[in-house]
Design a protein around this motif. Structure first.
Motif, short mmCIF file in Angstrom:
data_model
loop_
_atom_site.label_atom_id
_atom_site.label_comp_id
_atom_site.label_asym_id
_atom_site.label_seq_id
_atom_site.Cartn_x
_atom_site.Cartn_y
_atom_site.Cartn_z
N LYS A 143 0.72 -1.18 -0.01
CA LYS A 143 0.09 0.07 0.03
C LYS A 143 0.86 1.32 0.03
N ALA A 144 0.62 2.21 -0.90
CA ALA A 144 1.10 3.70 -0.70
C ALA A 144 0.63 4.31 0.51
N ASP A 145 1.45 4.97 1.02
CA ASP A 145 1.19 5.55 2.42
C ASP A 145 -0.03 6.82 2.25
N GLY A 146 0.14 7.45 1.11
CA GLY A 146 -0.79 8.61 1.21
C GLY A 146 -2.23 8.63 0.14
N LEU A 147 -2.71 9.37 0.02
CA LEU A 147 -4.04 9.34 -0.91
C LEU A 147 -3.59 8.96 -2.16
N ALA A 148 -4.68 8.21 -2.88
CA ALA A 148 -4.01 7.60 -4.15
C ALA A 148 -5.37 7.41 -5.02
N LEU A 149 -6.40 8.04 -4.58
CA LEU A 149 -7.73 7.90 -5.19
C LEU A 149 -8.29 6.47 -5.23
N GLY A 150 -7.76 5.83 -4.31
CA GLY A 150 -8.32 4.45 -3.94
C GLY A 150 -7.53 3.51 -4.72
N LYS A 151 -6.49 4.07 -5.34
CA LYS A 151 -5.61 2.86 -6.38
C LYS A 151 -4.49 2.41 -5.58
N ARG A 167 8.40 -1.60 -6.27
CA ARG A 167 9.19 -0.95 -7.61
C ARG A 167 8.31 0.12 -8.36
N THR A 168 7.06 -0.43 -8.35
CA THR A 168 6.04 0.38 -9.12
C THR A 168 5.77 1.89 -8.04
N MET A 169 5.60 1.46 -6.98
CA MET A 169 5.44 2.55 -6.22
C MET A 169 6.78 3.54 -5.64
N MET A 170 7.93 2.95 -5.46
CA MET A 170 8.79 3.67 -4.97
C MET A 170 9.80 3.98 -5.93
N GLU A 171 9.95 3.36 -7.11
CA GLU A 171 10.97 3.68 -8.11
C GLU A 171 10.19 4.42 -9.08
N ASP A 172 9.22 3.86 -9.76
CA ASP A 172 8.39 4.47 -10.81
C ASP A 172 7.46 5.57 -10.32
N LYS A 173 7.18 5.55 -9.12
CA LYS A 173 6.46 6.63 -8.55
C LYS A 173 5.07 6.77 -9.27
N ALA A 174 4.39 5.52 -9.19
CA ALA A 174 3.15 5.47 -10.09
C ALA A 174 1.90 6.30 -9.03
N PHE A 175 2.21 6.69 -7.87
CA PHE A 175 1.24 7.17 -7.06
C PHE A 175 2.00 8.51 -6.63
N GLY A 176 2.96 8.88 -7.38
CA GLY A 176 3.53 10.27 -7.04
C GLY A 176 4.15 9.94 -5.40
N ALA A 177 4.13 11.24 -4.82
CA ALA A 177 4.67 11.30 -3.39
C ALA A 177 3.94 10.51 -2.45
N SER A 178 2.81 10.07 -3.02
CA SER A 178 1.93 8.94 -1.89
C SER A 178 2.78 7.63 -1.63
N GLY A 179 3.69 7.42 -2.74
CA GLY A 179 4.54 5.95 -2.70
C GLY A 179 5.94 6.10 -2.13
N ASP A 180 6.19 7.57 -1.51
CA ASP A 180 7.69 7.58 -0.74
C ASP A 180 7.64 6.68 0.42
N LYS A 181 6.70 6.59 1.04
CA LYS A 181 6.59 5.73 2.16
C LYS A 181 5.63 4.60 1.71
N ILE A 182 5.95 3.35 1.88
CA ILE A 182 4.88 2.07 1.85
C ILE A 182 4.55 1.30 3.01
N VAL A 183 3.41 0.72 2.97
CA VAL A 183 3.15 -0.29 4.00
C VAL A 183 3.00 -1.66 3.27
N ILE A 184 3.73 -2.62 3.87
CA ILE A 184 3.54 -3.98 3.47
C ILE A 184 2.79 -4.76 4.45
N GLU A 185 1.57 -5.29 4.23
CA GLU A 185 0.86 -6.05 5.09
C GLU A 185 0.20 -7.22 4.74
N GLU A 186 0.02 -8.05 5.94
CA GLU A 186 -0.78 -9.61 5.96
C GLU A 186 -1.96 -9.35 4.98
#
Ligand code: AMP
Ligand code: GLY
Length: 420
Positions: A143-151, A167-186
């Motif tokens: 999950k991207a940390d910030g708001l991403a239009l529910g995507k 990589r999509t979130m942190m390298e390609d920045k598919a969700f912009g700055a919302s992906g600078d921090k991510i949550v990986i969850e069960e």
């Protein structure tokens, strides 16, 4: 009273229709509204994210009460601006809206206060996230940390998909700055339930529960959307589950936000999963859900404006909040191709006397209603039982028309099976 509703979708249309039932409701404005909302409110051409302009308009028009509905302006601090300018407003301030604005915040809050949710790790460093994915259990949710239009939520069935998601979130920045921090969850399993609640930071009053249908196609296939339809109440939300949620989730969340100095007032949305180990929080939203609102508010028998005013005064405990002992179904009629590419600009025809909430539509210069977005209409009907509500909603869907209309044929099907 002179009212301003901020936002411009089906949810805002449902809020406006509910507010208008109040004897206290006078002139009602909507910023920006849309071509369909224009039948019920005076639309003002100010974007929901243009929060300074909204404040200026509210002051100039001497608005008595403002309702900020969408996540973006809430997270940006619209309520703070309005209240500073002396406008009574419904919705959480910026400090409290972070409960939706940052997934890392909400996950840390739940961990700190023992509120049941999926186990997780937070990452700001991509290499560390990739290393973690190499060893974690699969499936996993990124999950991207910030708001991403529910995507900004990717469910990964394989390790390869999970590595790609990071990589999509942190390298390609598919969700912009919302992906600078991510949550990986069960990855959790079980039926999902949406519970919207009214709260003034002291009292929490859950509204009737509902079930969203997020995937684009029948059988829960296809891409995630903003929501293709809803039913209320949700049959998985039994009396026992409701009691458990109040004890282990709702009250502890309100309490936790108070202890953090972030008292939440407004509508707090609990996105729950009823797992084999009990109800857990999937997400919090700092606002009414869309299209949950389109089934919840038609069942509200009490005065919505009175409830909102009591929340503003910190006296929710004195408000009457009563829901009809009935069922509701909302079928979203979308532009074919949504949530990807779709055409717009087609003329919409629909009956005027039905509970149809307009989302993606605008008025042409000669006053025709034209499609102007992915989700175009939400068609709601109520009934004495779920089956009746669903059948009536699909009957009414047949009476609305536009060239490339698309809707799911199975809204409420899973809920009906659960009732049996
Ligand atoms: P969200 O945008 O957080 O509501 O997530 C979108 C959807 O992804 C949810 O409605 C769930 O169906 C699914 N989802 C999110 N987190 C999890 C999880 N930990 N386990 C399983 N499904 C999830
Ligand atoms: N229907 C899901 C949401 O409003 O976030």
């Amino acid at each position: 009273m002179k009212i301003l509703v901020v936002g411009g979708g089906g949810r805002e249309h449902a809020i406006i229709k509910a507010l208008k039932k109040s004897p206290m409701c006078g002139e009602i404005f909507c910023a920006p509204g849309n071509g369909g909302i224009a039948a019920d409110a005076t639309c003002v051409n100010i974007g929901a994210k243009d929060i300074e302009a909204i404040r200026d308009f509210a002051v100039k028009e001497s608005i008595d009460f403002c309702v900020v509905a969408p996540d973006d302006p809430l997270v940006m601090g619209a309520v703070d601006l309005l209240k500073e300018a002396g406008i009574k407003t419904f919705g959480p301030d910026k400090k409290a809206a972070i409960i939706e604005g940052s997934k890392a915040f909400s996950k840390d809050l739940m961990k700190k206060y023992g509120i049941p949710t999926a186990a997780y790790e937070t990452f700001t460093d991509m290499e560390e996230a990739l290393k973690y994915v190499e060893t974690c259990d699969i499936p996993i949710v990124v999950k991207a940390d910030g708001l991403a239009l529910g995507k900004g939520v990717l469910i990964c069935e394989t390790r390869e998909d999970a590595l790609k998601a990071v990589r999509t979130m942190m390298e390609d920045k598919a969700f912009g700055a919302s992906g600078d921090k991510i949550v990986i969850e069960e990855f959790l399993t079980g039926p999902e339930v949406s519970v919207l609640s009214f709260t003034d930071g002291k009292t929490v009053v859950p509204m009737v529960s509902s079930m969203d249908h997020k995937r684009a196609h029948d059988g829960d296939k296809g891409l995630n959307t903003g929501g293709m339809g809803t039913v209320a109440p949700n049959p998985y939300y039994t009396k026992e589950v409701a009691e458990e949620c109040m004890k282990s989730i709702f009250l502890p969340t309100i309490d936790a936000m108070n202890k953090e100095g972030r008292t939440f007032t407004g509508c707090l949305y609990f996105g729950l999963m009823i797992t084999p180990k009990g109800p857990k929080v999937i997400e919090y939203n700092c606002r009414f859900g869309d299209p949950e609102t389109q089934v919840v508010l038609p069942l509200l028998e009490s005065d919505l404006l009175d409830i909102m005013l009591k929340i503003y005064d910190g006296k929710l405990d004195e408000a009457e909040v009563k829901f009809a002992d009935k069922h509701a179904c909302c079928v979203v009629v979308a532009s074919d191709g949504y949530p990807e590419k779709y055409e717009k600009g087609f003329e919409i025809t629909m009956p005027a006397d039905k509970n149809i909430y307009v989302a993606g539509a605008k008025l042409s210069e000669d006053g025709k209603l034209l499609t102007n977005g992915g989700r175009v209409l939400g068609v709601t009907e109520t009934g004495d039982n779920l089956k009746e509500a669903i059948e009536k909603a699909y009957e009414t869907v047949k009476t609305v028309n536009f060239a490339n209309a698309y809707y799911r044929k199975d809204i409420g099907k899973r809920a009906l099976e659960a009732v049996k």
